[in-house]
Design a protein around this motif. Sequence first.
Motif, PDB file in Angstrom:
ATOM      1  N   MET A 125      88.100  36.220  45.993  1.00 33.72           N
ATOM      2  CA  MET A 125      87.004  36.834  46.748  1.00 33.72           C
ATOM      3  C   MET A 125      85.752  35.967  46.665  1.00 33.72           C
ATOM      4  O   MET A 125      85.072  35.746  47.664  1.00 33.72           O
ATOM      5  CB  MET A 125      86.707  38.240  46.218  1.00 33.72           C
ATOM      6  N   GLU A 160      90.524  46.395  48.519  1.00 41.11           N
ATOM      7  CA  GLU A 160      89.508  46.837  49.476  1.00 41.11           C
ATOM      8  C   GLU A 160      89.419  48.352  49.617  1.00 41.11           C
ATOM      9  O   GLU A 160      90.403  49.063  49.587  1.00 41.11           O
ATOM     10  CB  GLU A 160      89.836  46.229  50.847  1.00 41.11           C
ATOM     11  N   SER A 173      84.904  45.745  48.097  1.00 42.43           N
ATOM     12  CA  SER A 173      85.942  45.528  47.099  1.00 42.43           C
ATOM     13  C   SER A 173      85.663  46.370  45.864  1.00 42.43           C
ATOM     14  O   SER A 173      84.502  46.618  45.525  1.00 42.43           O
ATOM     15  CB  SER A 173      85.994  44.050  46.704  1.00 42.43           C
ATOM     16  N   TRP A 211      96.907  40.325  51.470  1.00 30.33           N
ATOM     17  CA  TRP A 211      95.490  40.657  51.325  1.00 30.33           C
ATOM     18  C   TRP A 211      95.220  41.529  50.093  1.00 30.33           C
ATOM     19  O   TRP A 211      94.077  41.918  49.839  1.00 30.33           O
ATOM     20  CB  TRP A 211      94.987  41.392  52.566  1.00 30.33           C
ATOM     21  N   HIS A 218      86.522  32.895  48.936  1.00 32.69           N
ATOM     22  CA  HIS A 218      86.646  33.149  50.372  1.00 32.69           C
ATOM     23  C   HIS A 218      85.400  33.736  51.013  1.00 32.69           C
ATOM     24  O   HIS A 218      85.069  33.398  52.144  1.00 32.69           O
ATOM     25  CB  HIS A 218      87.821  34.089  50.641  1.00 32.69           C
ATOM     26  N   TYR A 219      84.729  34.649  50.327  1.00 31.57           N
ATOM     27  CA  TYR A 219      83.642  35.400  50.955  1.00 31.57           C
ATOM     28  C   TYR A 219      82.254  35.066  50.416  1.00 31.57           C
ATOM     29  O   TYR A 219      81.257  35.477  50.996  1.00 31.57           O
ATOM     30  CB  TYR A 219      83.895  36.904  50.826  1.00 31.57           C
ATOM     31  N   ASN A 271      86.776  38.708  41.114  1.00 26.46           N
ATOM     32  CA  ASN A 271      88.003  38.153  41.669  1.00 26.46           C
ATOM     33  C   ASN A 271      87.726  36.742  42.199  1.00 26.46           C
ATOM     34  O   ASN A 271      86.923  36.560  43.123  1.00 26.46           O
ATOM     35  CB  ASN A 271      88.518  39.065  42.793  1.00 26.46           C
ATOM     36  N   SER A 303      83.707  46.846  54.933  1.00 27.49           N
ATOM     37  CA  SER A 303      84.713  46.497  53.931  1.00 27.49           C
ATOM     38  C   SER A 303      84.045  46.133  52.615  1.00 27.49           C
ATOM     39  O   SER A 303      83.144  45.291  52.588  1.00 27.49           O
ATOM     40  CB  SER A 303      85.546  45.309  54.421  1.00 27.49           C
ATOM     41  N   GLU A 317      92.157  41.587  47.599  1.00 30.66           N
ATOM     42  CA  GLU A 317      90.828  42.088  47.964  1.00 30.66           C
ATOM     43  C   GLU A 317      90.511  43.442  47.325  1.00 30.66           C
ATOM     44  O   GLU A 317      89.352  43.791  47.187  1.00 30.66           O
ATOM     45  CB  GLU A 317      90.707  42.215  49.484  1.00 30.66           C
TER      46      GLU A 317
END
Length: 191
Positions: A78, A139, A70, A134, A81-82, A75, A68, A137
Amino acid sequence: MNELLYKYRSLDNFKNFVDIILKNRLYAARYKDLNDPMEGQYYYRHGELNHSIREKIRNEKGELRICSLSKVRNNELMWSHYANGQTGVAIGVRISDPNYTTENVLYNGITYVRDQDYNDQTARQILCHKLDVWAYEEEKRIFTMNEQYVKISVHEIITGRRMNTRDISLITELIEKINPDIEIIRADDIM
């Protein structure tokens, strides 16, 4: 497929970050290991999707691995969270190997499948539909069949706004030794 895509990462497991930079590869997970509990789900009505096709779909989803990425590098969600609350990185990569299939994720909910809809791409199509929550994202997914890693080329490392100076210096020095062509950018400069 030569656009720059981003992998947001925490540096908590630093060896995984080094692996990406050193070996030019990203991990591809099984769909059940991804963080969305609705991943791989689909709807069907009784009598409109027979048992043998449901089994085929289940097996096909199980054989696929997903990396996955982006489309965006700036962002806030993002990063939070990541990338461990802005203390991690966003790694800008390109996928140039034509053997990889890259798909945009559609944020229009869980897909509906009937017998007549089934084809050799059904499992991938199911795995490219997510709930609209979601959508932030943006993605893109790279699908592989039983390959644990996706070959990539790293072009930039964006350091989080809350990353400490010591970590930035370490990453800069590491990149200069492994591949000085990789551009290092501060998130403050792009947000």
